[in-house]
Structure formats: C-alpha cells, structure tokens
Write an enzyme that holds these catalytic residues in place. Structure first.
Site, PDB file in Angstrom:
ATOM      1  CE  LYS A 173       2.572  40.307  23.124  1.00 33.96           C
ATOM      2  NZ  LYS A 173       2.382  41.541  22.047  1.00 33.96           N
ATOM      3  NE  ARG A 209      -6.357  48.836  21.411  1.00 34.65           N
ATOM      4  CZ  ARG A 209      -4.938  48.957  21.040  1.00 34.65           C
ATOM      5  NH1 ARG A 209      -5.618  50.030  19.712  1.00 34.65           N
ATOM      6  NH2 ARG A 209      -3.871  48.798  20.901  1.00 34.65           N
TER       7      ARG A 209
END
Length: 492
Positions: free
Chosen positions: A270, A344
C-alpha cells in the site's frame, strides 16, 4: 480506556445531592417537569430566556436555586414524541453524557413516556459515549491525576422491568466497547496470538473456545489463509468461539470475521500515507468477538458460533507473490493477482471450515474488505450481500432498528465471471469496476447452499464519523446490528 460510569436503576425517590437530569419532550411544561427541584421557578425562567423548547438534544443547564436538593438541573430535549426511536434514545443518552461528563453524581428522573426499553436504550447510549481509548496517554500529554468516577442513577416507575432491560443492553454496550478496544489497539501490541487470547477470555462468560495453529490449518489444507500469513513472523491463528444458549438439537448460527491484524498490502504494498489505519483491518473479527461477548453476557437463547481468521499481511522474502496459485480448504484453486486483496483469501478458508465443521443454518461474515464500498456507500451504511432474501431482509430491518444501517448490493453470474482465471478456478480480484461486488462474489463460492450474508464494514468499523454515542476511532460497528438480528430472527 477511561473510567466508565456506574449506571444503576432505582424506584423514584427524592434526590438528595448531585446533578438532576430530566428529559423534556418538545413543547413540555418546564415548570411542571422541574417540579419540587425548582420551588422558586428559576429553571422555568431560564428556559424562557434561553428559548429552550425541548428540541432534540438541546441542553438547558442551570445551577440549582437555594433550597434545591440538587446542585445542577440539566434538562435535555427529547424532540417530538412521534419521532422517538431506539437509535434516537441511544443518541439522546450519549448527548446527555456529553453534557454531564464531569459531574460525579447524576440522578435522572425518567419521564412517563420512558418505558423499560427506552430507559435501557438511553443508558446504553450514555455508557457508550463515555468510552475513550486513552491507555497510552501519559501525564506528560496532559493527563494529570486519576480520572473521576461517575455514578448515574436512573429513577424509573417500573424499576424491575428497567433493570432487566438494562442488564441486556449493558451486555451489548460492553460488547461494542470490547470491539472498539480491539480495533483501537496498535498492531505492535495486538498481534495474532494476542488477539486470540482476548477471544479466549470470553470463557469467563461461558463461551467455549478453541484455537487452530498453523500446523492444524496446514493439515486441513487452508492454503488460502496460510498464503497470506507466510510473509509475517507472526503465526496465523483461527479462533473458534461457541455459545450454547439454545436447545441441544438446534443448528447454530455462525458469525465469521476477517482478522488481519495489520495489512501492509504484502508485495502489492500500500502507499505509505494512511497505512497506519491498517491496524484496524481486523474490524470484522473485533465485531464477532464483541458480539459473542454480548450474546453470552445476556445469556441469549441461541446456539452461536463465532470464528475469526487471524493473520498479518507483510512483505518479506517468504511472502506470497502476485501470480501465485494457492489451493483453498475447499479444494478450489485461486490465482493471487493482488496480495492486497488478502481478506477474501482468509475468509475463504474460514467460511469453508465453519460450514463443514458446524453445518450452521445461517452464516454471516463481517470484513473491512474493500475501499470500493466506501466509494459506493460512504461511511453511514455497511455493504450487504447475500444469497438469501430472508436473511438480507432481516439484516436490513435490524440495521434500521439498531441504527447500524446496511444497504444491499447485487450479486449475479455477470459479476461472478469477472473473477474467472486463465490458470486457476478463480482469481482474487475482478478488476477496477464493481470491486465490492466481485469480492463478495468470490466469498459466495465458498459457502455452498448455506444461507449466507457478507457485510463489508470497511467504511463503518474504523475512522467512521463521530456521533452522539461514539467518539472513538474504532466504532464497534456490527455488534448492535447482529445482536438485534439474533433477537428478532433467531431467539424464540
């Protein structure tokens, strides 16, 4: 966390000292409301001069006249009677705490329209507003001396019923504040093992717990979850919490939480700006722990499973790479396109394990899963996805009643094919468009025919806007929503 007020319920009795708290519906007769507390009519005159009419959350604060047993008389506006709601009473309680935070002794006289449920909601808002996360503040940063304790007594005409209602409401409030604590903790303090230990502490309330370590998860074939964890020195953990409050033959309901204790993004790292907020990427897991606390503390008449996958997503020489293919516990293979779409992958294996092990009648997962949900809904609704209309409708109603609102977004074959892969059964991202939907579509592949809902709480679990009953960075979102859903849908 700051010292929280002690809240008790009692029968009506003369006030002997401290501040008096009254609630005024819009247009109320202030002189009649103040009654014996204001024999000289000072409060009524102050209300007239201040043009105080009882509008919602407005406050009239008056030094009590000579001869009054109270030191202060504080009146908070209720607003219009027809606008009263559970979220409104919670907010009103929070606003009252804001006005009286420095007062050591407060006695509230509940009005005739404040039944047991209303008293409990008001007290819940009062308690939640008092929460602050200041454990790492030192005297050098402005905290001199010990915080003052506060005692709030609420006088209710039906004190017995109000006490019962408050017992349950307090259990939920403390579940919310536990979730806030977990989200607010820095990642150097709250790692995977420390988080699991916090969940184990629920055993004191009668919750059964079990922890799966890396060896057990490897034996079960949890390649998706373990792939995320392999770049960190912190070992993965899977915490199982069981509350058996229903009939032995009843299938449980299950709540699954994403517990990424810190998310750097991994190799798909990030940007540095704002990365510190990724200590909160376990907001879904925090809500599940808080919910299990609430259900156990109020002795909910339901069998419930809480399950959280705990990992840290970090880049190192052993980290997962874009292009890697992992095999999930379900046997389905996943091409990892972006290592920052890690939540996920964790949930895929936890959902599979939950479904196969406990065969729940409903599974609901919570996850700070996508930034895309904030683009779609902002920070006032969580995204709701489901394969079952009844579950979705129940959650939507529970959101409206609790004030923790959700908004249903679509699923379907056109979205599902966006995560098909050339090299594996699926890939972990579907492109820029419909990012929250394709993430949910990914999860749907791991729930089979079990009724299921996914709540994307990325915009509501952390850094959400302050309100009357929450001034914390971590909000505890999801605890009150799901407790309400359990009450309305699952308890007899």
């Amino acid at each position: 966390m700051s010292m929280l007020p002690t809240i008790t319920i009692s029968k009506p009795a003369p006030i002997k000292k401290g501040a008096a708290l009254l609630v005024a519906p819009e247009g109320a007769d202030i002189a009649a409301l103040a009654g014996d507390l204001d024999g000289e009519g000072v409060v009524a005159r102050a209300a007239e001069l201040a043009e105080f009419s009882g509008k919602a959350k407005t406050v009239l604060d008056v030094l009590a006249p000579a001869g009054s047993p109270a030191s202060r008389i504080v009146i908070i506006g209720q607003g219009k009677l027809e606008d009263a709601s559970e979220p409104g009473w919670i907010a009103l309680g929070g606003a009252a705490r804001g006005a009286l935070a420095k007062e050591p002794l407060v006695t509230m006289i509940a009005g005739e329209d404040m039944d047991a449920a209303v008293v409990a909601s008001f007290a819940q808002g009062y308690l939640m507003r008092a929460y602050t996360f200041d454990k790492y503040k030192t005297a050098k940063n402005g905290q001199n001396g010990k915080p003052k304790a506060q005692k709030l007594t609420i006088q209710s005409a039906d004190a017995a019923a109000a006490k019962t209602a408050w017992r349950d409401a307090e259990a939920v409030a403390r579940g919310v504040m536990l979730a806030r604590d977990l989200v607010n903790e820095p990642a150097n303090i709250l790692g995977t093992e420390e988080f699991a230990a916090r969940g184990e502490a629920l055993e004191a309330l009668g919750v059964e717990t079990d922890i799966l370590d890396e060896k057990k998860m490897k034996k079960l074939g949890m390649g998706a979850l373990l792939g995320v964890a392999q770049g960190s020195v912190r070992p993965p953990r899977l915490l199982v919490m069981k509350w058996n409050g229903g009939k032995a033959k009843d299938k449980p309901i299950a709540f699954v939480g994403k517990g990424v204790v810190f998310d750097s993004g991994g190799i798909s790292i990030k940007p540095a700006g704002g990365m510190e907020d990724m200590k909160g990427d376990m907001g879904g897991a925090a809500a599940v722990v808080g919910l299990m606390h609430a259900l156990a503390a109020r002795k909910a008449a339901v069998n419930a499973i809480g399950m959280i996958g705990l990992v840290e997503n970090m880049p190192d020489g052993n980290a997962q790479r874009p292009g890697d293919i992992v095999t999930s516990m379900s046997g389905q293979t996943i091409e990892v396109i972006n290592t920052d779409a890690e939540g996920r992958l964790v949930l895929a294996d936890v959902l599979t394990y939950c479904n196969q092990t406990f065969e729940p009648r409903v599974m609901i997962d919570l996850a700070t899963l996508t930034g895309a949900v904030m683009v779609a809904l902002g920070q006032h609704h969580a995204g709701l996805f489901s394969n079952d209309d009844a579950v979705a409708d129940g959650l939507t109603r529970a959101g409206a009643q609790s004030g923790e609102k959700v908004w249903r977004l679509p699923l379907g074959p056109d979205y599902d094919k966006m995560i098909d892969s050339k090299f594996a059964d699926m890939k972990n991202v579907g492109g820029r468009n419909a990012g929250s939907i394709t993430a949910a579509q990914f999860l749907k592949r791991f729930v089979g025919d079990t009724p299921w809902a996914h709540l994307d709480v990325a915009g509501t679990a952390m850094s959400s806007p302050s309100n009357d009953f929450n001034r914390s960075w971590g909000s505890g979102f999801g605890v009150r929503l799901l407790d309400r859903w359990v009450r309305d849908t699952c308890e007899g």
